[in-house]
Scaffold this active site. Structure first.
Site, PDB file in Angstrom:
ATOM      1  N   GLU A 198      58.742  54.587  26.606  1.00  0.00           N
ATOM      2  CA  GLU A 198      57.987  54.625  25.338  1.00  0.00           C
ATOM      3  C   GLU A 198      56.802  55.589  25.467  1.00  0.00           C
ATOM      4  O   GLU A 198      55.640  55.231  25.246  1.00  0.00           O
ATOM      5  CB  GLU A 198      57.561  53.207  24.915  1.00  0.00           C
ATOM      6  N   GLU A 321      66.455  49.185  25.335  1.00  0.00           N
ATOM      7  CA  GLU A 321      65.770  47.937  24.942  1.00  0.00           C
ATOM      8  C   GLU A 321      66.289  47.531  23.570  1.00  0.00           C
ATOM      9  O   GLU A 321      66.207  48.309  22.614  1.00  0.00           O
ATOM     10  CB  GLU A 321      64.250  48.111  24.910  1.00  0.00           C
TER      11      GLU A 321
HETATM   12  O1  AHR Z   1      60.322  44.424  26.249  1.00  0.00           O
HETATM   13  C1  AHR Z   1      58.960  44.275  26.003  1.00  0.00           C
HETATM   14  C2  AHR Z   1      58.271  45.602  25.738  1.00  0.00           C
HETATM   15  O2  AHR Z   1      58.768  46.154  24.557  1.00  0.00           O
HETATM   16  C3  AHR Z   1      58.496  46.683  26.763  1.00  0.00           C
HETATM   17  O3  AHR Z   1      57.620  46.562  27.831  1.00  0.00           O
HETATM   18  C4  AHR Z   1      58.228  47.925  25.990  1.00  0.00           C
HETATM   19  O4  AHR Z   1      58.953  49.027  26.474  1.00  0.00           O
HETATM   20  C5  AHR Z   1      58.600  47.554  24.567  1.00  0.00           C
HETATM   21  O5  AHR Z   1      57.623  47.902  23.668  1.00  0.00           O
END
Ligand code: AHR
Length: 520
Positions: A198, A321
């Protein structure tokens, strides 16, 4: 074989009947006749474990001295459950944490390791007792590929290059010598590396135009020697519909140094009003499903950009994610992201995995957030107790698709209607594996309606079908430490195979897997 035979011989017809309105939609399943359908990469079924809340500490890792049975400090019940799941890969150590993590803090004698503060997740003190050796040895034990997220936000190029050398170099070098000194002779040969996480947010609040140069610099110094095909480098990807991010990455990073572009999308109702994990309303359920369905559009649109710069599909889309995100359970630390997991989560999992399978020409890896005790976990723990969530059961039911050849299909789904709004009720994917078994996975998110599906599978020459279903009386149903088997898969018999037509009756809020055994 058989694939070409499969391609030419299949002309499937899918008939969907919404029982409530007695209407029938007849849709041809389209097959890609001009090219072979892709293999569904098993890495689509990957997981993610961050130093966050009780995912690592108090989740996976209890320490060697714990009374909870463990292998090198990792709970044996979790290891067994993940093996059973056939977990193909595990992403670590973050997430946002990755861009604060200095790997050298986590190697060498445990009692000499420095502490740090986990500033992203609850400001807790991290003692670095779970580090590189612990993680990579765990992956070996699980038979899973490690996917390491490199620190770009607060690290250095040298630090990441050193990590690669430490984990992968076979001969004599400063870092491989240090590895040997720390008790590990053989290189682990880590293939998958994320270059930041991110980068547009917690990874450094960069603009895409700046990140691409940072990426190019880091990637240059990460040596792939000794890894077949070289390192597999993954660029920190877009959040949701940030198409500009993908455009700049695909345009400005030379493709020989870019194997994967990431994408993050959470099925969150509203970042400022996420709603409860269990006691949600139908409005909240519908909105979660709406957000979940967005995955289809996001993949299509990010893929269209990738196709423009990479028509041969050499760079993969990595959804590293995804999952549901709700309010934390009452009384738990807000920064620990601990939430229960209901049949709503089973719907998110069933739908998204079908979407990934059906886009397996471009989506080659995905990582559910997160494995234990955080967000849409497959496993929850409480002291010595452990439970498997509905999401776990879906991931296990769907693992039949690992590395099987996709059978492309398309249809117009009946609608799940709510207060004048509607969503497609069904997602389906199908594949055929090397053992000549055909599998169908079907998810019905409709809260009230049963939907009947009729597939003309005559050309597949299937003679025997068996099935499993995950469903429950209420969408809120979940497993607890007192009733860990409240929600679990059962045998499914609500189908008929007659004259090559397979009729399947899908109850509301259900996930079904069917296995078809072919005639020899
Ligand atoms: O999964 C939780 C968080 O969500 C992670 O650390 C981040 O990459 C995302 O914003």
């Amino acid at each position: 074989m058989k694939v070409s035979k499969l391609r030419t011989s299949i002309s499937l017809l899918l008939i969907l009947t919404t029982t409530c309105i007695w209407s029938q939609t007849v849709v041809k399943i389209k097959l890609t006749l001009d090219s072979e359908p892709p293999i569904i990469n098993k890495h689509i079924y990957g997981h993610f474990a961050e130093h966050l809340g009780r995912c690592i500490y108090g989740g996976f890792y209890v320490g060697e001295e714990s009374t909870v049975p463990n292998i090198a400090g990792v709970r044996t019940d979790i290891i067994a459950a993940l093996k059973e799941l056939k977990i193909p890969n595990l992403r670590w150590p973050g997430g946002c944490f990755a861009d604060t993590y200095h790997w050298k803090d986590g190697v060498g004698p445990k009692n000499e390791r420095p502490t740090i503060v986990n500033t992203w997740w609850g400001d807790v003190t991290e003692d670095n007792s779970f580090g590189t050796h612990d993680f990579l040895n765990l992956c070996e034990e699980l038979g899973a590929e490690p996917y390491l997220s490199g620190n770009v936000g607060s690290g250095t190029v040298q630090e990441l290059a050193d990590w690669v050398q430490y984990t992968n170099f076979v001969g004599t070098s400063p870092m491989s010598d240090l590895r040997v000194q720390n008790g590990r002779t053989d290189a682990w040969k880590v293939k998958y590396w994320g270059i930041g996480n991110e980068a547009w947010g917690c990874g450094g609040n960069m603009r895409a135009e700046h990140y691409v140069d940072v990426y190019r610099k880091y990637a240059t110094f990460m040596s792939g020697s000794g890894i077949e095909g070289g390192l597999y480098k993954i660029a920190s990807g877009a959040s949701d519909a940030n198409y500009h991010w993908t455009e700049v990455l695909m345009r400005d990073i030379p493709h020989h140094m870019l194997q994967g572009v990431a994408l993050h999308h959470y099925s969150v109702i509203d970042w400022s009003a996420k709603g409860p994990a269990t006691a949600f309303t139908e409005e909240q359920y519908f909105t979660t499903m709406e957000r979940s369905w967005l995955m289809e559009e996001l993949i299509q649109k990010h893929t269209a950009i990738m196709d423009k710069y990479d028509p041969e599909k050499k760079v993969d889309l990595i959804v590293d994610e995804w999952g549901g995100w709700y309010n934390v359970e009452e009384g738990t630390e807000p920064g620990f992201l601990y939430q229960q997991n209901t049949m709503r989560d089973a719907m998110i999992a069933g739908m998204n995995l079908n979407i990934f399978n059906n886009h397996s020409d471009r989506v080659k890896m995905a990582n559910l957030a997160q494995t234990v005790n955080v967000l849409q976990a497959v496993i929850l723990t409480e002291n010595e107790k452990m439970l498997l969530t509905p999401t776990y059961h879906v991931m296990k039911m769907y693992n039949v698709h690992h590395d099987a050849r996709l059978i492309p299909l398309s249809f117009d789904s009946p609608k799940y209607e709510y207060k004048g709004k509607s969503l497609p009720a069904l997602t389906i994917s199908a594949s055929k594996n090397a053992q000549r078994e055909t599998h169908f996975t079907l998810t019905n998110i409709d809260l009230k309606q049963t939907h009947t599906v009729i597939l003309d599978i005559a050309s597949l020459k299937i003679e025997k079908i068996e099935g499993k279903v995950l469903t429950s009386e209420k969408v809120h149903d979940h497993n607890t430490f007192d009733y860990p088997n409240n929600v679990h898969p059962k045998d499914f018999k609500n189908f008929k195979l007659k004259n090559g037509k397979l009729e399947i009756v899908l109850p509301p809020v259900s996930v079904v897997v069917l296995k078809g055994l072919n005639r020899r």
